[in-house]
Design a protein around this motif. Structure first.
Motif, PDB file in Angstrom:
ATOM      1  N   GLY A 201      49.031  38.214   5.860  1.00 22.79           N
ATOM      2  CA  GLY A 201      49.302  39.070   7.001  1.00 22.79           C
ATOM      3  C   GLY A 201      48.138  39.285   7.941  1.00 22.79           C
ATOM      4  O   GLY A 201      48.182  40.177   8.795  1.00 22.79           O
ATOM      5  N   ARG A 202      47.114  38.453   7.846  1.00 26.23           N
ATOM      6  CA  ARG A 202      45.921  38.674   8.675  1.00 26.23           C
ATOM      7  C   ARG A 202      45.752  37.610   9.759  1.00 26.23           C
ATOM      8  O   ARG A 202      44.692  37.534  10.379  1.00 26.23           O
ATOM      9  CB  ARG A 202      44.686  38.733   7.784  1.00 26.23           C
ATOM     10  N   GLY A 203      46.777  36.784   9.966  1.00 23.91           N
ATOM     11  CA  GLY A 203      46.717  35.840  11.073  1.00 23.91           C
ATOM     12  C   GLY A 203      46.974  34.409  10.687  1.00 23.91           C
ATOM     13  O   GLY A 203      48.052  33.852  10.983  1.00 23.91           O
ATOM     14  N   PRO A 204      46.017  33.762  10.023  1.00 21.09           N
ATOM     15  CA  PRO A 204      46.198  32.331   9.759  1.00 21.09           C
ATOM     16  C   PRO A 204      47.335  32.054   8.775  1.00 21.09           C
ATOM     17  O   PRO A 204      47.585  32.827   7.852  1.00 21.09           O
ATOM     18  CB  PRO A 204      44.856  31.910   9.140  1.00 21.09           C
ATOM     19  N   LYS A 205      48.021  30.947   9.002  1.00 23.72           N
ATOM     20  CA  LYS A 205      48.963  30.438   8.018  1.00 23.72           C
ATOM     21  C   LYS A 205      48.158  29.983   6.809  1.00 23.72           C
ATOM     22  O   LYS A 205      47.069  29.422   6.944  1.00 23.72           O
ATOM     23  CB  LYS A 205      49.737  29.263   8.609  1.00 23.72           C
ATOM     24  N   VAL A 206      48.673  30.222   5.603  1.00 21.92           N
ATOM     25  CA  VAL A 206      47.983  29.820   4.380  1.00 21.92           C
ATOM     26  C   VAL A 206      48.856  28.827   3.635  1.00 21.92           C
ATOM     27  O   VAL A 206      50.022  29.099   3.353  1.00 21.92           O
ATOM     28  CB  VAL A 206      47.674  31.027   3.476  1.00 21.92           C
ATOM     29  N   SER A 207      48.306  27.660   3.319  1.00 18.91           N
ATOM     30  CA  SER A 207      49.053  26.644   2.583  1.00 18.91           C
ATOM     31  C   SER A 207      48.236  26.182   1.382  1.00 18.91           C
ATOM     32  O   SER A 207      47.022  26.403   1.311  1.00 18.91           O
ATOM     33  CB  SER A 207      49.406  25.457   3.483  1.00 18.91           C
ATOM     34  N   ARG A 208      48.934  25.564   0.439  1.00 19.48           N
ATOM     35  CA  ARG A 208      48.308  25.064  -0.799  1.00 19.48           C
ATOM     36  C   ARG A 208      48.653  23.585  -0.924  1.00 19.48           C
ATOM     37  O   ARG A 208      49.806  23.203  -0.714  1.00 19.48           O
ATOM     38  CB  ARG A 208      48.861  25.840  -2.005  1.00 19.48           C
TER      39      ARG A 208
END
Length: 209
Positions: free
Chosen positions: A162-169
């Motif tokens: 929820g802090r901006g950047p998309k996060v992926s693994r």
């Protein structure tokens, strides 16, 4: 009979290398001193140079002789993507796979409570500053698929939620318990291409479709 103090000091120094026990260290010391003095001199000089010239890149935290490493200084790299890896060896493996054109952040370790390695020891505070610079749009987590690597990946995802950047693994084409440094390049490339989002997890109780 005891070894001379200088020899004992060399053996003790070689034992700091991972996987090197007393007998192996002793064999190495004898080999360098008796069979390969030229190699021993090169090793000593290389270690001295590395210790006196290498520092950490100001942006990605990998080893560098300059304030910015060659990757961070490359204007052709995508500044909106940031790939998080555990060690410089993982960064180099991804570069060899030629599957990623963004920038990196090297943790220099992974969270391991049993070894007293926490978020501070793996530079998560520095990572947050880097990831939330309003330029990065996607953080690609490429920690290893070990227990420690998974814990590290989960904590990074939680900190960024929820802090901006998309996060992926990166995808699980990699074997469970595997480390990036030892994975074949085609498998690694496919894992990067098929990376999964960690910012919009579905409810596991809800059936797909």
């Amino acid at each position: 009979m005891k070894n001379p103090p200088a020899l004992e000091q060399l053996i003790a120094a070689l034992k700091v290398l991972p996987g090197v026990g007393p007998k192996t260290a002793q064999r190495m010391a004898f080999h360098l001193l008796q069979r390969d003095k030229t190699g021993a001199d090169k090793l000593a000089r290389a270690l001295d140079r590395a210790l006196n010239h290498l520092t950490h890149c100001e942006r990605c935290n990998t080893f560098s002789e300059t304030p910015l490493c060659s990757i961070c200084a490359d204007p052709e790299r995508r500044p909106d993507q940031l790939c998080v890896v555990e060690m410089p060896a993982d960064l180099m493996t991804l570069e060899q796979a030629k599957c990623y054109q963004g920038l990196y952040f090297v943790l220099m370790g992974r969270i391991s409570p049993l070894d007293n390695i926490g978020p501070k020891e793996v530079n998560l505070d520095k990572l947050m500053v880097r990831a939330l610079d309003e330029v990065v749009e996607e953080v690609v987590i490429a920690t290893n698929f070990t227990a420690e690597g998974e814990v590290t990946a989960h904590m990074i995802a939680e900190l960024l939620k929820g802090r901006g950047p998309k996060v992926s693994r990166i995808a699980r084409g990699l074997p469970v318990g595997g480390e990036l440094e030892y994975v074949d390049l085609s498998t690694l490339a496919q894992a990067v291409y098929e990376r999964k989002s960690l910012t919009a997890q579905s409810d596991p109780s809800t059936p797909p479709g």
